[in-house]
Design an enzyme around this catalytic site. Structure first.
Site, mmCIF file in Angstrom:
data_model
loop_
_atom_site.group_PDB
_atom_site.id
_atom_site.type_symbol
_atom_site.label_atom_id
_atom_site.label_comp_id
_atom_site.label_asym_id
_atom_site.label_seq_id
_atom_site.Cartn_x
_atom_site.Cartn_y
_atom_site.Cartn_z
ATOM 1 N N ARG A 46 0.845 -1.207 0.000
ATOM 2 C CA ARG A 46 0.000 0.000 0.000
ATOM 3 C C ARG A 46 0.879 1.255 0.000
ATOM 4 N NH1 ARG A 46 -1.430 2.153 4.504
ATOM 5 N NH2 ARG A 46 -2.100 0.286 5.593
ATOM 6 N N TYR A 98 -15.318 16.199 -17.230
ATOM 7 C CA TYR A 98 -15.782 14.807 -17.240
ATOM 8 C C TYR A 98 -16.886 14.651 -16.182
ATOM 9 C CZ TYR A 98 -15.721 9.839 -16.185
ATOM 10 O OH TYR A 98 -16.094 8.549 -15.931
ATOM 11 N N ASP A 170 -6.276 18.104 -15.842
ATOM 12 C CA ASP A 170 -6.550 16.718 -16.245
ATOM 13 C C ASP A 170 -6.007 16.565 -17.668
ATOM 14 O OD1 ASP A 170 -7.672 14.384 -17.262
ATOM 15 O OD2 ASP A 170 -9.492 14.568 -16.055
ATOM 16 N N LYS A 195 -6.928 5.344 -20.120
ATOM 17 C CA LYS A 195 -7.122 5.800 -21.505
ATOM 18 C C LYS A 195 -5.822 5.656 -22.303
ATOM 19 C CE LYS A 195 -10.993 7.174 -19.565
ATOM 20 N NZ LYS A 195 -11.945 6.169 -19.156
HETATM 21 C C1 LIG Z 1 -10.973 13.277 -18.747
HETATM 22 C C2 LIG Z 1 -11.227 12.178 -17.774
HETATM 23 N N1 LIG Z 1 -10.762 12.276 -16.529
HETATM 24 C C3 LIG Z 1 -10.966 11.323 -15.610
HETATM 25 C C4 LIG Z 1 -11.662 10.173 -15.929
HETATM 26 C C5 LIG Z 1 -11.883 9.116 -14.883
HETATM 27 O O1 LIG Z 1 -11.072 7.994 -15.139
HETATM 28 P P1 LIG Z 1 -11.387 6.492 -14.687
HETATM 29 O O2 LIG Z 1 -12.569 6.037 -15.473
HETATM 30 O O3 LIG Z 1 -10.119 5.755 -14.993
HETATM 31 O O4 LIG Z 1 -11.710 6.516 -13.233
HETATM 32 C C6 LIG Z 1 -12.160 9.997 -17.213
HETATM 33 C C7 LIG Z 1 -12.908 8.784 -17.570
HETATM 34 O O5 LIG Z 1 -13.516 8.680 -18.620
HETATM 35 C C8 LIG Z 1 -11.933 11.041 -18.175
HETATM 36 O O6 LIG Z 1 -12.407 10.943 -19.416
#
Ligand SMILES: Cc1ncc(COP(=O)(O)O)c(C=O)c1O
Length: 379
Positions: A46, A98, A170, A195
């Protein structure tokens, strides 16, 4: 070293016992002590694990940051980063973030008293007037999801710093190959490594990268305390995926640009959202701020929801699924899928309507992708 060399080499050399070229998967929860108070730098997974550490060093180097932590999902990365704030702090967030980001900000608002103001971050006056005494963070997502709006990281980070607030970016959609937020003034970068960084749709993961010395220890403490670190196996998969980041990103973009050009000319298409098109309102800023335009394309079909549904049901190569950034092409309906959790009010404000279809353009042969969309649009 340049990015593609960093992607392949940085952090990976973790095996001094047998000199394996590829990082081993240290699939263990705990580590033997050599003596009381003496170990080889790891005691419990962890807290830290060599496979995860390899990935963390790799991502930190790719982003040009001081330190990175690999966590269980992109949402875990967002949640971890929010721990840099305190009860009652105010955050300014882009209004087409998002959907999951809006949900965690709403939930943390209810539980911990965070306050969030959503603004169109392309409008810097609106950003300035949203600032309060207790504004401690700017949440920047560019290009936005699903409308691919571009906002100016450099300007926003400068405003954040004038007010001693942190600039969070992000960087999931573009990756460090296409966008370098730290060079533009960001303090914290988050990723859904699910992604493009992993790129093969076979793992969920996230990363938080920091560029301020005072955040390095805090980040390690938060990840250890809340226990969100990524598993060794999943860390290994992401590290493996990153090795091909650069060639994949080049192919995603080449295909996405061709798909956007095709859709732009199609009689059944009302509007295309792709920053690489000169008609896109963020095109000039994207050219300045990014190395490339990325692999995501959104568009609106003519007609009503029934026409949208025909397209969603009829593609044969584009798979109807959530997520993005994998080698295979995906098609998605943000209103009922990725952004279903977002409040109706914010969706309206952001301009996410029922006609919008989002494509994650993969690296298949682009002719097959275009033919697939053409047959679906002509039904
Ligand atoms: C721009 C963006 N940030 C954060 C996330 C969250 O990621 P996760 O689905 O891996 O938790 C996503 C998910 O689609 C995203 O498109």
């Amino acid at each position: 070293m340049r990015l593609q060399t960093i992607a392949i080499h940085t952090g990976v050399d973790k095996d001094s016992s047998y000199n394996s070229v590829i990082t081993p998967i240290y699939q263990t929860s705990t580590f033997r002590f050599d003596d009381v108070g003496m170990n080889k730098g790891y005691d419990y997974t962890r807290t830290a694990n060599p496979t995860r550490k390899a990935l963390e060093e790799n991502i930190a180097a790719l982003e040009g940051g001081l330190s990175a932590k690999a966590v269980a999902t992109g949402m875990a990365a967002t949640t971890t980063a929010l721990h840099f704030l305190h009860t009652g702090d105010h955050l300014i967030c882009t209004n087409d973030c998002y959907g999951g980001t809006e949900r965690v900000l709403r939930t943390y608002g209810e539980i911990f008293g965070f306050q969030t103001t959503y603004v169109n971050m392309a409008d810097l006056d609106a950003v300035r007037s949203a600032i309060r005494e207790n504004t401690k963070g700017f949440w920047i997502e560019t290009p936005s999801n699903p409308l691919l709006n571009i906002i100016d990281i450099r300007e926003l980070a400068a405003i954040a710093h004038e007010h001693h607030a942190l600039a969070f970016v992000d960087n999931t959609f573009l990756t460090p190959y296409n966008q370098r937020p730290f060079d533009l003034g960001a303090d914290v970068i988050i990723h859904s490594t699910t992604k493009y960084l992993n790129g093969h749709s076979d793992v969920v993961g996230g990363a938080v990268v920091v560029n301020r010395p005072e955040l390095v220890d805090r980040l390690q403490r938060i990840v250890n305390t809340i226990g969100v670190g990524q598993s060794p196996f999943d860390s290994w998969l992401v590290l493996r995926g990153i090795k091909t980041l650069v060639p994949r990103m080049k192919m995603h973009e080449e295909n996405a640009h061709a798909v956007a050009d095709f859709l732009d000319q199609h009689p059944q298409v009302r509007r295309v959202y792709y920053p690489g098109l000169s008609s896109h309102p963020g095109h000039e800023l994207a050219k300045r701020q990014q190395r490339g335009f990325g692999g995501m394309v959104s568009f609106e079909v003519k007609g009503g929801i029934e026409n949208v549904n025909i397209v969603l049901r009829s593609t044969k190569i584009f798979t109807l699924a959530e997520s993005l950034g994998g080698i295979e092409s995906l098609i998605c309906h943000p209103l009922t899928m990725t952004h279903a959790s977002m409040s109706h009010e914010l969706r309206e404000k952001a301009g996410i309507n029922e006609r919008i279809i989002r494509l994650s353009v993969g690296i298949e042969d682009v002719n097959d992708l275009i033919e697939d969309l053409d047959q679906a649009l002509n039904l």
